[in-house]
Enzyme design. Structure first.
Site, PDB file in Angstrom:
ATOM      1  N   TRP A  31     -14.013 100.167  82.073  1.00 29.50           N
ATOM      2  CA  TRP A  31     -13.206 101.367  81.858  1.00 29.50           C
ATOM      3  C   TRP A  31     -13.423 102.306  83.043  1.00 29.50           C
ATOM      4  O   TRP A  31     -14.552 102.482  83.480  1.00 29.50           O
ATOM      5  CB  TRP A  31     -13.625 102.033  80.545  1.00 29.50           C
ATOM      6  CG  TRP A  31     -12.616 103.013  80.048  1.00 29.50           C
ATOM      7  CD1 TRP A  31     -12.663 104.368  80.182  1.00 29.50           C
ATOM      8  CD2 TRP A  31     -11.416 102.728  79.332  1.00 29.50           C
ATOM      9  NE1 TRP A  31     -11.567 104.940  79.606  1.00 29.50           N
ATOM     10  CE2 TRP A  31     -10.773 103.950  79.070  1.00 29.50           C
ATOM     11  CE3 TRP A  31     -10.811 101.544  78.898  1.00 29.50           C
ATOM     12  CZ2 TRP A  31      -9.566 104.037  78.393  1.00 29.50           C
ATOM     13  CZ3 TRP A  31      -9.626 101.630  78.216  1.00 29.50           C
ATOM     14  CH2 TRP A  31      -9.013 102.865  77.970  1.00 29.50           C
ATOM     15  N   TYR A  66     -19.703 102.326  76.106  1.00 28.00           N
ATOM     16  CA  TYR A  66     -20.385 102.165  74.829  1.00 28.00           C
ATOM     17  C   TYR A  66     -21.131 100.833  74.752  1.00 28.00           C
ATOM     18  O   TYR A  66     -22.210 100.741  74.157  1.00 28.00           O
ATOM     19  CB  TYR A  66     -19.374 102.278  73.678  1.00 28.00           C
ATOM     20  CG  TYR A  66     -20.010 102.303  72.323  1.00 28.00           C
ATOM     21  CD1 TYR A  66     -20.563 103.482  71.818  1.00 28.00           C
ATOM     22  CD2 TYR A  66     -20.086 101.157  71.546  1.00 28.00           C
ATOM     23  CE1 TYR A  66     -21.165 103.504  70.571  1.00 28.00           C
ATOM     24  CE2 TYR A  66     -20.684 101.171  70.302  1.00 28.00           C
ATOM     25  CZ  TYR A  66     -21.220 102.352  69.815  1.00 28.00           C
ATOM     26  OH  TYR A  66     -21.823 102.369  68.579  1.00 28.00           O
ATOM     27  N   GLU A  67     -20.585  99.806  75.379  1.00 26.90           N
ATOM     28  CA  GLU A  67     -21.170  98.470  75.316  1.00 26.90           C
ATOM     29  C   GLU A  67     -22.348  98.278  76.265  1.00 26.90           C
ATOM     30  O   GLU A  67     -23.009  97.231  76.249  1.00 26.90           O
ATOM     31  CB  GLU A  67     -20.093  97.414  75.597  1.00 26.90           C
ATOM     32  CG  GLU A  67     -19.056  97.286  74.490  1.00 26.90           C
ATOM     33  CD  GLU A  67     -18.016  98.410  74.477  1.00 26.90           C
ATOM     34  OE1 GLU A  67     -17.471  98.705  73.393  1.00 26.90           O
ATOM     35  OE2 GLU A  67     -17.750  99.013  75.553  1.00 26.90           O
ATOM     36  N   CYS A  89     -18.482 105.401  83.335  1.00 21.81           N
ATOM     37  CA  CYS A  89     -17.859 106.703  83.563  1.00 21.81           C
ATOM     38  C   CYS A  89     -17.050 107.080  82.335  1.00 21.81           C
ATOM     39  O   CYS A  89     -16.114 106.368  81.960  1.00 21.81           O
ATOM     40  CB  CYS A  89     -16.963 106.644  84.799  1.00 21.81           C
ATOM     41  SG  CYS A  89     -16.085 108.186  85.120  1.00 21.81           S
ATOM     42  N   VAL A  90     -17.432 108.182  81.708  1.00 24.33           N
ATOM     43  CA  VAL A  90     -16.712 108.700  80.544  1.00 24.33           C
ATOM     44  C   VAL A  90     -16.212 110.087  80.915  1.00 24.33           C
ATOM     45  O   VAL A  90     -17.000 111.027  81.045  1.00 24.33           O
ATOM     46  CB  VAL A  90     -17.619 108.764  79.292  1.00 24.33           C
ATOM     47  CG1 VAL A  90     -16.820 109.251  78.096  1.00 24.33           C
ATOM     48  CG2 VAL A  90     -18.246 107.404  79.018  1.00 24.33           C
ATOM     49  N   ILE A  91     -14.911 110.210  81.094  1.00 26.48           N
ATOM     50  CA  ILE A  91     -14.307 111.475  81.514  1.00 26.48           C
ATOM     51  C   ILE A  91     -13.980 112.309  80.279  1.00 26.48           C
ATOM     52  O   ILE A  91     -13.415 111.810  79.308  1.00 26.48           O
ATOM     53  CB  ILE A  91     -13.043 111.210  82.363  1.00 26.48           C
ATOM     54  CG1 ILE A  91     -13.443 110.450  83.639  1.00 26.48           C
ATOM     55  CG2 ILE A  91     -12.321 112.509  82.694  1.00 26.48           C
ATOM     56  CD1 ILE A  91     -12.289 109.969  84.482  1.00 26.48           C
ATOM     57  N   THR A  95     -10.238 115.177  74.450  1.00 28.74           N
ATOM     58  CA  THR A  95     -10.872 114.895  73.162  1.00 28.74           C
ATOM     59  C   THR A  95     -12.387 114.931  73.299  1.00 28.74           C
ATOM     60  O   THR A  95     -12.926 114.945  74.395  1.00 28.74           O
ATOM     61  CB  THR A  95     -10.452 113.499  72.636  1.00 28.74           C
ATOM     62  OG1 THR A  95     -10.983 112.511  73.510  1.00 28.74           O
ATOM     63  CG2 THR A  95      -8.942 113.378  72.558  1.00 28.74           C
ATOM     64  N   HIS A  97     -14.320 112.500  72.326  1.00 36.49           N
ATOM     65  CA  HIS A  97     -14.872 111.153  72.249  1.00 36.49           C
ATOM     66  C   HIS A  97     -16.022 110.969  73.234  1.00 36.49           C
ATOM     67  O   HIS A  97     -16.969 110.247  72.969  1.00 36.49           O
ATOM     68  CB  HIS A  97     -13.789 110.091  72.491  1.00 36.49           C
ATOM     69  CG  HIS A  97     -13.410 109.913  73.921  1.00 36.49           C
ATOM     70  ND1 HIS A  97     -12.550 110.754  74.574  1.00 36.49           N
ATOM     71  CD2 HIS A  97     -13.809 108.996  74.823  1.00 36.49           C
ATOM     72  CE1 HIS A  97     -12.420 110.362  75.832  1.00 36.49           C
ATOM     73  NE2 HIS A  97     -13.171 109.303  76.007  1.00 36.49           N
ATOM     74  N   ARG A 136     -18.434 111.878  92.699  1.00 36.18           N
ATOM     75  CA  ARG A 136     -19.780 111.383  92.424  1.00 36.18           C
ATOM     76  C   ARG A 136     -19.875 109.855  92.527  1.00 36.18           C
ATOM     77  O   ARG A 136     -20.892 109.259  92.200  1.00 36.18           O
ATOM     78  CB  ARG A 136     -20.223 111.850  91.041  1.00 36.18           C
ATOM     79  CG  ARG A 136     -20.479 113.359  91.031  1.00 36.18           C
ATOM     80  CD  ARG A 136     -20.361 113.973  89.644  1.00 36.18           C
ATOM     81  NE  ARG A 136     -20.611 115.391  89.678  1.00 36.18           N
ATOM     82  CZ  ARG A 136     -19.731 116.317  90.082  1.00 36.18           C
ATOM     83  NH1 ARG A 136     -18.527 115.950  90.513  1.00 36.18           N
ATOM     84  NH2 ARG A 136     -20.040 117.607  90.075  1.00 36.18           N
TER      85      ARG A 136
END
Length: 168
Positions: A31, A66-67, A89-91, A95, A97, A136
């Site tokens: 992702w 998450y995995e 990377c979680v943007i 939301t 989430h 980054r």
């Protein structure tokens, strides 16, 4: 220190241990792959730069950040892996989430490290937007992948120090 005030690719390398014989797993979230591929390249290149042999680095891909926890456990349980570097990377977006995912991944990676007594490095970006992520991942703030690789090397050095310490 906030990363906007620090270059993630600048660190003290004066006391890095010899890691030529060590083996690393680098786990990469698919992702946000434009970001995570740059993180991977930074981590891989840094490991090579500081003496890790290319055939001592194994890559594993996971669907999302998450995995990373479960995949890290699988690799950390292998006898031939000394340290795991988890990259994702979680943007933030619109939301919440990311709050749940980032917390779960951070806790999960911590648990894997404690369970296996091996360095499991949190190389997950948690930016507010795509530009912060790119900044980054090899942009103006350096590369979190570089930092994650150096962290893994330093933790292996500390591990050796702790386990080789003898009372006299």
């Amino acid at each position: 220190m906030a990363s906007e005030l620090k270059n993630l690719s600048v660190f003290d390398t004066s006391e890095l241990p010899d890691v030529g014989h060590r083996r690393f797993a680098i786990l990469v979230s698919e992702w946000n792959s434009d970001v995570t591929e740059a993180l991977y390249q930074g981590a891989y290149d840094t490991l090579i730069q500081y003496g890790v042999k290319p055939d001592h680095i194994v890559r594993g891909n996971v669907p999302g950040s998450y995995e990373l926890s479960l995949a890290s456990l699988w690799f950390a349980q292998r006898d031939d892996i000394d340290a795991v570097i988890a990259l994702g990377c979680v943007i933030q977006g619109e939301t919440k989430h990311n709050d749940y995912i980032n917390n779960a991944v951070a806790q999960g990676l911590t648990n894997v490290s404690l369970k296996t007594s091996k360095p499991v490095i949190f190389g997950v970006l948690t930016p507010n937007d795509q530009q912060q992520a790119l900044d980054r991942a090899g942009g103006k703030h350096g590369n979190k992948g570089d930092e994650a690789a150096i962290t893994a090397i330093k933790m292996l050095g500390l591990q050796k120090q702790v386990y080789s310490f003898q009372f006299k």
